[in-house]
Design an enzyme around this catalytic site. Structure first.
Site, PDB file in Angstrom:
ATOM      1  N   ASN A  17       0.675  -0.882   0.023  1.00 50.11           N
ATOM      2  CA  ASN A  17       0.016   0.196  -0.363  1.00 50.11           C
ATOM      3  C   ASN A  17       1.034   0.947  -0.210  1.00 50.11           C
ATOM      4  OD1 ASN A  17      -1.620   1.513   0.487  1.00 50.11           O
ATOM      5  ND2 ASN A  17      -2.751   1.035   2.473  1.00 50.11           N
ATOM      6  N   LYS A  19      -0.444   4.312  -0.439  1.00 52.10           N
ATOM      7  CA  LYS A  19      -0.787   5.002  -0.172  1.00 52.10           C
ATOM      8  C   LYS A  19      -0.532   6.719  -0.278  1.00 52.10           C
ATOM      9  CE  LYS A  19       0.018   3.057   4.433  1.00 52.10           C
ATOM     10  NZ  LYS A  19      -0.299   3.831   6.474  1.00 52.10           N
ATOM     11  N   HIS A 104      -9.268   1.654   5.021  1.00 50.01           N
ATOM     12  CA  HIS A 104      -8.046   1.163   6.128  1.00 50.01           C
ATOM     13  C   HIS A 104      -8.741   2.213   7.106  1.00 50.01           C
ATOM     14  CE1 HIS A 104      -4.105   2.011   6.778  1.00 50.01           C
ATOM     15  NE2 HIS A 104      -3.339   1.722   5.518  1.00 50.01           N
ATOM     16  N   GLU A 106      -6.797   4.769   8.132  1.00 46.87           N
ATOM     17  CA  GLU A 106      -6.441   6.298   7.686  1.00 46.87           C
ATOM     18  C   GLU A 106      -7.349   7.026   7.093  1.00 46.87           C
ATOM     19  OE1 GLU A 106      -2.629   5.421   5.589  1.00 46.87           O
ATOM     20  OE2 GLU A 106      -1.762   5.012   7.322  1.00 46.87           O
ATOM     21  N   GLU A 174      -4.992  -5.144  10.492  1.00 47.36           N
ATOM     22  CA  GLU A 174      -4.333  -3.830  11.050  1.00 47.36           C
ATOM     23  C   GLU A 174      -4.829  -3.274  12.421  1.00 47.36           C
ATOM     24  OE1 GLU A 174      -2.089  -2.692   6.480  1.00 47.36           O
ATOM     25  OE2 GLU A 174      -4.136  -1.040   7.427  1.00 47.36           O
ATOM     26  N   GLY A 180       2.735   2.092  11.068  1.00 44.80           N
ATOM     27  CA  GLY A 180       4.027   3.513  11.105  1.00 44.80           C
ATOM     28  C   GLY A 180       4.611   4.111  12.683  1.00 44.80           C
ATOM     29  N   SER A 219       3.467  -2.387  10.250  1.00 42.28           N
ATOM     30  CA  SER A 219       4.778  -2.331  10.803  1.00 42.28           C
ATOM     31  C   SER A 219       6.095  -3.665  10.322  1.00 42.28           C
ATOM     32  CB  SER A 219       5.657  -1.999  12.630  1.00 42.28           C
ATOM     33  OG  SER A 219       4.643  -0.685  12.421  1.00 42.28           O
ATOM     34  N   GLY A 240       3.334  -1.035   4.336  1.00 40.81           N
ATOM     35  CA  GLY A 240       3.126   0.686   4.447  1.00 40.81           C
ATOM     36  C   GLY A 240       4.510   0.840   3.475  1.00 40.81           C
ATOM     37  N   GLY A 241       4.876   1.696   4.419  1.00 41.13           N
ATOM     38  CA  GLY A 241       5.921   2.363   4.464  1.00 41.13           C
ATOM     39  C   GLY A 241       7.407   1.159   4.121  1.00 41.13           C
TER      40      GLY A 241
HETATM   41  P1  13P Z   1       3.052   0.332   7.254  1.00 40.24           P
HETATM   42  O1  13P Z   1       3.396  -1.185   6.965  1.00 40.24           O
HETATM   43  O2  13P Z   1       3.876   1.430   6.920  1.00 40.24           O
HETATM   44  O3  13P Z   1       3.296   0.311   9.071  1.00 40.24           O
HETATM   45  O4  13P Z   1       1.721   0.733   7.241  1.00 40.24           O
HETATM   46  C1  13P Z   1       0.894  -0.314   7.325  1.00 40.24           C
HETATM   47  C2  13P Z   1      -0.645  -0.269   6.485  1.00 40.24           C
HETATM   48  O5  13P Z   1      -1.386   0.764   7.075  1.00 40.24           O
HETATM   49  C3  13P Z   1      -0.924  -0.536   5.268  1.00 40.24           C
HETATM   50  O6  13P Z   1      -2.466  -0.757   4.909  1.00 40.24           O
END
Ligand code: 13P
Length: 263
Positions: A17, A19, A104, A106, A174, A180, A219, A240-241
């Site tokens: 993802n 983002k 999600h 967010e 999640e 993050g 993470s 994510g990251g």
């Molecule tokens: P991180 O892997 O950066 O913690 O993000 C997870 C996420 O929100 C994937 O949708």
């Protein structure tokens, strides 16, 4: 025989993802992910990149050639209409996506998306022929209050339409506090939650629970992927990251190549 291979009805899925990250120049990383996947670095896992909508069409050719799936990160519930700035599931499909992330945290927090809205958008994904990756997860306060399962259970029941099938639905657990932050739940807590999710799916969608994939997200990185992906009922990761660079993302996906080699 490794745990995931014995569950042949659930092909592991590693989804990135991005983002709100990524310009055209960053597709060089997506291309590297495609090349590594085509070279077998993810073993038999399915690899999907959920890119910003602006990059989907530019990524289609290399993703298709490598067998890497493309996904959006959100969609509107309607197929078209006077919704300035929104993207419909049909538009994502038209741009080359086969997946869409919905619900999600967010978006639940930053755009006030409740369960009913997530369910409507999940139905829109089905209507357009997309597989929905529906996200659920508790906040830190909810976990500390002992409410994690109640929250996740109500998110599942409220967000997942009854007509969902293993082909059209993936769940991503999640925990909000793990996104993050570098923090992850204990392996025991993840195992308990994934088992709970599988049982809840059986209650809500009788007969399909064993085939629906449940991803862990929050993470995930190369250094913890192997232990996380071995937890029972963890069928892959939503990253994510660490999905923004081919080195880190393939460091995670290659867990499935290594599991296979080890089996
Ligand atoms: P991180 O892997 O950066 O913690 O993000 C997870 C996420 O929100 C994937 O949708």
């Amino acid at each position: 025989m490794t745990e995931w291979l014995s569950r042949s009805e659930r092909r592991p899925l590693v989804a990135g993802n991005w983002k709100m990250n990524g310009l055209r120049k960053d597709l060089a990383e997506a291309d590297k992910i495609c090349a590594a996947t085509a070279a077998g670095e993810a073993g038999e896992a399915e690899v999907v990149l959920c890119l910003p909508a602006t990059l989907l069409m530019a990524a289609v050719a290399s993703c298709e050639a490598a067998g890497v799936g493309l996904g959006g990160q959100h969609c509107h519930g309607a197929p078209n209409g006077p919704f300035t700035g929104d993207v419909s599931a049909e538009m994502l499909k038209d741009a080359g996506a086969s997946y869409v992330i919905l619900g999600h945290s967010e978006r639940r927090a930053g755009h006030n998306e409740g369960n009913a809205s997530v369910r409507e958008k999940t139905r829109a994904a089905f209507r357009a022929g997309l597989t929905a990756i529906v996200c659920v997860g508790e906040t830190r306060a909810e976990r500390e209050a002992g409410d994690a399962m109640a929250i996740v259970g109500s998110q599942l029941t409220g967000s997942v339409p009854g007509e969902a099938t293993p082909e059209t639905l993936v769940i991503a657990y999640e925990p909000v506090w793990a996104i993050g932050t570098g923090l992850t739940p204990t392996l025991k807590d993840i195992a308990e939650m994934h088992r709970f999710i599988r049982e809840r799916l059986e209650a809500d969608l009788s007969g399909v629970r064993d085939r629906i994939r449940i991803l862990y997200g929050g993470s995930v990185k190369p250094s913890n992927a192997a232990e996380l992906m071995r937890v029972p009922n963890v069928d892959g990761a939503l990253v994510g990251g660490a999905s923004l660079t081919a080195r880190d993302f393939m460091g995670i996906a290659s867990v499935y190549r290594d599991l296979r080699v080890a089996s």
